[in-house]
Design a protein around this motif. Structure first.
Motif, short mmCIF file in Angstrom:
data_model
loop_
_atom_site.label_atom_id
_atom_site.label_comp_id
_atom_site.label_asym_id
_atom_site.label_seq_id
_atom_site.Cartn_x
_atom_site.Cartn_y
_atom_site.Cartn_z
N PRO A 131 0.82 -1.22 0.00
CA PRO A 131 0.00 0.00 0.00
C PRO A 131 0.85 1.27 0.00
N GLU A 132 1.99 1.24 0.70
CA GLU A 132 2.87 2.42 0.76
C GLU A 132 3.41 2.78 -0.62
N TRP A 133 3.86 1.75 -1.36
CA TRP A 133 4.38 2.01 -2.70
C TRP A 133 3.27 2.42 -3.67
N SER A 134 2.11 1.80 -3.58
CA SER A 134 0.99 2.19 -4.45
C SER A 134 0.63 3.65 -4.25
N GLN A 135 0.54 4.05 -2.99
CA GLN A 135 0.20 5.44 -2.68
C GLN A 135 1.30 6.40 -3.17
N HIS A 136 2.55 6.01 -2.98
CA HIS A 136 3.66 6.88 -3.39
C HIS A 136 3.66 7.08 -4.90
N ILE A 137 3.47 6.01 -5.64
CA ILE A 137 3.47 6.13 -7.11
C ILE A 137 2.30 7.00 -7.57
N GLN A 138 1.15 6.83 -6.95
CA GLN A 138 0.00 7.66 -7.31
C GLN A 138 0.26 9.13 -7.01
N GLN A 139 0.91 9.40 -5.89
CA GLN A 139 1.19 10.79 -5.51
C GLN A 139 2.20 11.44 -6.47
N THR A 140 3.14 10.66 -6.97
CA THR A 140 4.12 11.24 -7.90
C THR A 140 3.53 11.45 -9.28
N GLY A 141 2.47 10.71 -9.61
CA GLY A 141 1.87 10.83 -10.94
C GLY A 141 2.69 10.17 -12.04
N GLU A 142 3.71 9.40 -11.65
CA GLU A 142 4.58 8.75 -12.65
C GLU A 142 3.85 7.59 -13.32
N LYS A 143 4.07 7.42 -14.63
CA LYS A 143 3.42 6.36 -15.41
C LYS A 143 4.41 5.36 -15.98
N ASP A 144 5.45 5.87 -16.66
CA ASP A 144 6.44 4.99 -17.30
C ASP A 144 7.58 4.74 -16.32
N LEU A 145 7.56 3.57 -15.70
CA LEU A 145 8.51 3.30 -14.62
C LEU A 145 9.39 2.10 -14.92
N ALA A 146 10.57 2.13 -14.32
CA ALA A 146 11.47 0.97 -14.28
C ALA A 146 11.56 0.51 -12.83
N PHE A 147 11.51 -0.79 -12.65
CA PHE A 147 11.55 -1.42 -11.34
C PHE A 147 12.96 -1.91 -11.06
N GLY A 148 13.44 -1.70 -9.83
CA GLY A 148 14.78 -2.17 -9.46
C GLY A 148 14.76 -2.95 -8.16
N ILE A 149 15.61 -3.98 -8.08
CA ILE A 149 15.78 -4.74 -6.84
C ILE A 149 17.19 -5.32 -6.82
N ARG A 150 17.87 -5.19 -5.70
CA ARG A 150 19.23 -5.74 -5.60
C ARG A 150 19.17 -7.26 -5.44
N PRO A 151 20.19 -7.98 -5.96
CA PRO A 151 20.17 -9.44 -5.92
C PRO A 151 20.00 -10.02 -4.52
N GLU A 152 20.55 -9.35 -3.52
CA GLU A 152 20.46 -9.90 -2.16
C GLU A 152 19.11 -9.65 -1.51
N HIS A 153 18.24 -8.92 -2.20
CA HIS A 153 16.91 -8.63 -1.66
C HIS A 153 15.81 -9.42 -2.36
N ILE A 154 16.20 -10.55 -2.96
CA ILE A 154 15.25 -11.45 -3.63
C ILE A 154 15.24 -12.79 -2.90
N ASP A 155 14.06 -13.26 -2.53
CA ASP A 155 13.92 -14.58 -1.91
C ASP A 155 13.56 -15.61 -2.99
N LEU A 156 14.19 -16.79 -2.92
CA LEU A 156 13.99 -17.84 -3.89
C LEU A 156 13.25 -19.03 -3.28
N SER A 157 12.44 -19.67 -4.11
CA SER A 157 11.70 -20.85 -3.66
C SER A 157 11.52 -21.80 -4.83
N LYS A 158 11.42 -23.12 -4.52
CA LYS A 158 11.16 -24.12 -5.57
C LYS A 158 9.67 -24.35 -5.77
N ILE A 159 8.87 -23.74 -4.91
CA ILE A 159 7.42 -23.85 -5.05
C ILE A 159 6.83 -22.44 -5.07
N PRO A 160 5.65 -22.27 -5.70
CA PRO A 160 5.04 -20.94 -5.75
C PRO A 160 4.78 -20.39 -4.35
#
Length: 366
Positions: free
Chosen positions: A262-291
């Motif tokens: 909800p925090e990110w949804s609200q922030h994006i709406q407040q900025t009015g930005e439409k064309d965005l690129a998403f970023g995440i550092r490799p160490e901030h991704i969790d991996l799983s063998k099941i959904p």
């Protein structure tokens, strides 16, 4: 000690502009690292401070004095060059003391400074050797000693550790910080090595194609990058960055959707930005063998062994992602499910490549 200030500084060689509209204040007594890839203008910037390069336009101030046309010898700088620039016919002692003798510093003061530098940099047993009889690390320490004994207001270093092996670089970095803590000169250090920048700097000034990209603490440069270049240059492996379609409460990667907090949804709406690129550092991704809830499906391409962790490279809808894992259980061609941590994502404007900022709750560390 003194501050250094750049005001709208440009540097060109003929029609080639190598530094563009540089505005930067280097605070007195701080360790500022000029960081960036080869050819970005960082060494030219350092040489303009030293008076070894002229300013094409704009102004440089040192201790509130405009120094554009002040000769190098009158700027009270001590500089360590990448190639050390030692006199081959002089032994260690003479290389260290030559500048002081030219300046007619009293003999007892030369002796005091030199003995202190020899002790600090563990050079006493080499004091009578010529540069050709020294290793690369020993020559580097002689160059540092020569700069230290000058006791100038400004300490300028141009990739001084680039010729050293990995282990020696680590000990030399510690020595540099120790020297600075002792004398508190205004220190400006040029490097393309982000590890050196992160470990030595009070602040990092990141340059690219002659332009200043971001100036901030190592923590902020890493965790709050100002733009996509900063995000992908800092960090090894670099940040994953992909263009996305923005929905009211989610982002879409081709056919898969990632729900936003909800925090990110609200922030994006407040900025009015439409064309965005998403970023995440490799160490901030969790991996799983099941959904798992709010995960993306991909396939493992290959796995790199980094010793204490593993770099897992994955294909997700035609894009290559990388995540870091402490487990070695991941195998090529396996199906994998990834979940970026909601409080660690970054968003950038696709056109300007600038960060759109962060929700207030994340900036406050909540």
């Amino acid at each position: 000690m003194k501050e250094i200030r750049f005001e709208h500084v440009y540097k060109s060689y003929g029609k080639t502009e190598v530094v563009t509209d540089l505005n930067l204040t280097i605070q007195k007594g701080e360790r500022l690292i000029l960081l960036g890839p080869s050819g970005c203008g960082k060494s030219t910037t350092l040489r303009m401070i030293a008076g070894l390069e002229d300013v094409s336009s704009g102004a440089i101030y040192m201790d509130q004095q405009k120094v554009n046309h002040l000769p190098s010898g009158k700027r009270n700088v001590a500089m360590v060059f990448q190639n050390y620039a030692l006199y081959p016919h002089m032994n260690v002692i003479d290389n260290i003391t030559y500048g002081l003798r030219v300046q007619k510093v009293p003999a007892d003061e030369i002796k005091r400074r030199t003995e202190a530098a020899l002790d600090m940099l563990q050079l006493k047993e080499y004091k009578d050797r010529l540069p050709k009889d020294l290793s690369g690390g020993q020559r580097q320490r002689v160059a540092l000693a020569r700069a230290v004994v000058k006791q100038g207001d400004y300490f300028l270093l141009d990739e001084p550790l680039s010729n050293l092996d990995a282990q020696l670089r680590v000990s030399a970095r510690k020595e540099l910080v120790k020297i600075h803590e002792m004398y508190k000169q205004t220190l400006v250090y040029v490097t393309h090595d982000q590890v050196e920048a992160m470990t030595v700097a009070d602040r990092i000034a990141l340059m690219y194609k002659g332009k200043l990209q971001m100036v901030d603490t190592p923590d902020n440069v890493y965790h709050r990058p100002a733009n996509i270049f900063t995000a992908t240059f800092i960090g090894s492996p670099p940040m994953n960055v992909f263009n996305v379609d923005v929905q009211p409460d989610s982002i879409r990667f081709t056919s898969q959707t990632l729900k936003l907090s909800p925090e990110w949804s609200q922030h994006i709406q407040q900025t009015g930005e439409k064309d965005l690129a998403f970023g995440i550092r490799p160490e901030h991704i969790d991996l799983s063998k099941i959904p798992t809830p709010n995960s993306l499906k991909g396939h493992i391409k290959f796995v790199e062994n980094h010793g204490n962790h593993y770099g897992v490279y994955m294909d997700i809808e035609g894009n290559e992602w990388i995540a870091m894992s402490e487990s070695k259980r991941w195998l090529p061609h396996e199906t994998v499910y990834i979940k970026p941590r909601a409080d660690k994502i970054h968003m950038f404007n696709q056109q300007t490549t600038d960060s759109i900022g962060y929700p207030k709750s994340l900036n406050n560390g909540e």
